[in-house]
Design a protein around this motif. Structure first.
Motif, PDB file in Angstrom:
ATOM      1  N   UNK A  18       0.844  -1.192   0.000  1.00 51.21           N
ATOM      2  CA  UNK A  18       0.000   0.000   0.000  1.00 51.21           C
ATOM      3  C   UNK A  18       0.879   1.242   0.000  1.00 51.21           C
ATOM      4  N   UNK A  19       0.259   2.345  -0.314  1.00 52.64           N
ATOM      5  CA  UNK A  19       1.006   3.594  -0.493  1.00 52.64           C
ATOM      6  C   UNK A  19       1.871   3.913   0.718  1.00 52.64           C
ATOM      7  N   UNK A  20       3.140   4.214   0.461  1.00 56.02           N
ATOM      8  CA  UNK A  20       4.113   4.618   1.483  1.00 56.02           C
ATOM      9  C   UNK A  20       4.369   3.545   2.534  1.00 56.02           C
ATOM     10  N   UNK A  21       4.066   2.302   2.210  1.00 52.68           N
ATOM     11  CA  UNK A  21       4.337   1.202   3.138  1.00 52.68           C
ATOM     12  C   UNK A  21       5.290   0.196   2.508  1.00 52.68           C
ATOM     13  N   UNK A  22       5.874  -0.638   3.351  1.00 51.52           N
ATOM     14  CA  UNK A  22       6.745  -1.703   2.859  1.00 51.52           C
ATOM     15  C   UNK A  22       5.906  -2.829   2.258  1.00 51.52           C
ATOM     16  N   UNK A  23       6.474  -3.597   1.358  1.00 48.79           N
ATOM     17  CA  UNK A  23       5.753  -4.772   0.854  1.00 48.79           C
ATOM     18  C   UNK A  23       5.431  -5.727   1.993  1.00 48.79           C
ATOM     19  N   UNK A  24       4.227  -6.287   1.942  1.00 51.08           N
ATOM     20  CA  UNK A  24       3.769  -7.218   2.969  1.00 51.08           C
ATOM     21  C   UNK A  24       3.512  -8.562   2.309  1.00 51.08           C
ATOM     22  N   UNK A  25       4.184  -9.587   2.804  1.00 54.17           N
ATOM     23  CA  UNK A  25       4.055 -10.907   2.209  1.00 54.17           C
ATOM     24  C   UNK A  25       2.668 -11.486   2.481  1.00 54.17           C
ATOM     25  N   UNK A  26       2.013 -11.938   1.418  1.00 50.23           N
ATOM     26  CA  UNK A  26       0.697 -12.574   1.548  1.00 50.23           C
ATOM     27  C   UNK A  26       0.841 -14.087   1.661  1.00 50.23           C
ATOM     28  N   UNK A  27       1.571 -14.660   0.727  1.00 47.54           N
ATOM     29  CA  UNK A  27       1.846 -16.093   0.719  1.00 47.54           C
ATOM     30  C   UNK A  27       2.971 -16.377  -0.264  1.00 47.54           C
TER      31      UNK A  27
END
Lengths: 115, 112
Positions: free
Chosen positions: A38-47
Motif C-alpha cells: 500500500x502507499x508509502x508502506x513496505x511490501x507485505x508478504x501474503x503467501x
C-alpha cells in the motif's frame, strides 16, 4: 532476458467482483511470492509457493487465494475485493536453495484499483 | 515478532555519500542481510547482501558489526537517480519458518 512478468500493470475492478492477477517467470525458480504494498508502506508478504507447496501468512485474509499451475506461472485471486484491497501487488521469485534472506527477484507489480 | 528498524527518510546532495543503518536485534545465526532499492511504481531491486564484516559491489557497500544486530548500507557519491526507497531485509527467527521481514524502508531524496 530472464525476468518476472506481471500482467496487467494496472487493473480496475468493482467492489465485490472477483479479480485475478497474473505472474510468470523465466528464471525457473522454485519459489514464487505474492506481496501487497500500500502507499508509502513496505511490501507485505501474503503467501508463497515453494514448488507446489503453498505457504500462507497467518494474517493474510481469506479473501486472498493463490494458484500455481506450473513452475512458470502463479496467480493471485481476490474473491471479493474491498476498497481496502486497492494496492500494488508484487510478485517475486527466488531460487529456493534453502537459505533465509535469499535474493528475491521482483516483477514490476500490478496496481489494483477498486471502484 | 521481531522487526527491523530504519530511519524513515534521509536527504542528501549529489556527489555525497549516503549511509543508512538498519537495526535487526533478533537476527538468526544463519540469516543474511539483504538490501533492496525501490523506485516509484516498480518492484524492489536487489542491491547487496552480506553476512558479516564488509561487502562491496559496484553500487554499494554493506558494513556489518561483529554482533550483527545492525547493518549500514553505504551509497558512495549519490546521483539524482539514486532517489528511491531502500529496504533492509533479514530473516526473522521468532516467526515460523524464518519468515523474511521488510523494514519500514528509508526514503532517500537526492537533491541537486
Amino acid at each position: 532476458d530472464a525476468m518476472v512478468i506481471q500482467n496487467p500493470r494496472y487493473q480496475v475492478t468493482q467492489f465485490g467482483k472477483p479479480v485475478t492477477l497474473s505472474c510468470s517467470q523465466t528464471l525457473n525458480h522454485n519459489v514464487m511470492y505474492w506481496y501487497q504494498q500500500k502507499s508509502s508502506q513496505a511490501p507485505k508478504l501474503l503467501f508463497h509457493y515453494y514448488d507446489k507447496d503453498f505457504n500462507n501468512e497467518a494474517d493474510t485474509p481469506d479473501n486472498f487465494q493463490s494458484r500455481r499451475p506450473n513452475t512458470s506461472f502463479c496467480f493471485l485471486d481476490i474473491r471479493s475485493p474491498g476498497l481496502g484491497d486497492a494496492a500494488m501487488y508484487l510478485c517475486a521469485t527466488s531460487r529456493g536453495s534453502g537459505g533465509t534472506a535469499e535474493t528475491q527477484y521482483f516483477g514490476p507489480g500490478t496496481r489494483l484499483l477498486v471502484l | 515478532l521481531a522487526k527491523t528498524t530504519q530511519p524513515i527518510s534521509m536527504d542528501s546532495y549529489e556527489g555525497q555519500e549516503v549511509n543508512i543503518t538498519c537495526s535487526h536485534n533478533n537476527i538468526a545465526t544463519n540469516d543474511y542481510i539483504t538490501w533492496y532499492q525501490q523506485f516509484p511504481s516498480q518492484g524492489p531491486r536487489f542491491i547487496i547482501q552480506g553476512y558479516k564484516t564488509k561487502v562491496t559491489n559496484e553500487v554499494a557497500s554493506l558494513f556489518i558489526p561483529a554482533d550483527r544486530k545492525s547493518s549500514t548500507l553505504s551509497l558512495p557519491r549519490v546521483s539524482l537517480s539514486d532517489t528511491a526507497v531502500y529496504y533492509c531485509l533479514v530473516g526473522d527467527r521468532e516467526a515460523a519458518g524464518n519468515k523474511l521481514t521488510f523494514g519500514g524502508g528509508t526514503r532517500v531524496l537526492v537533491k541537486p
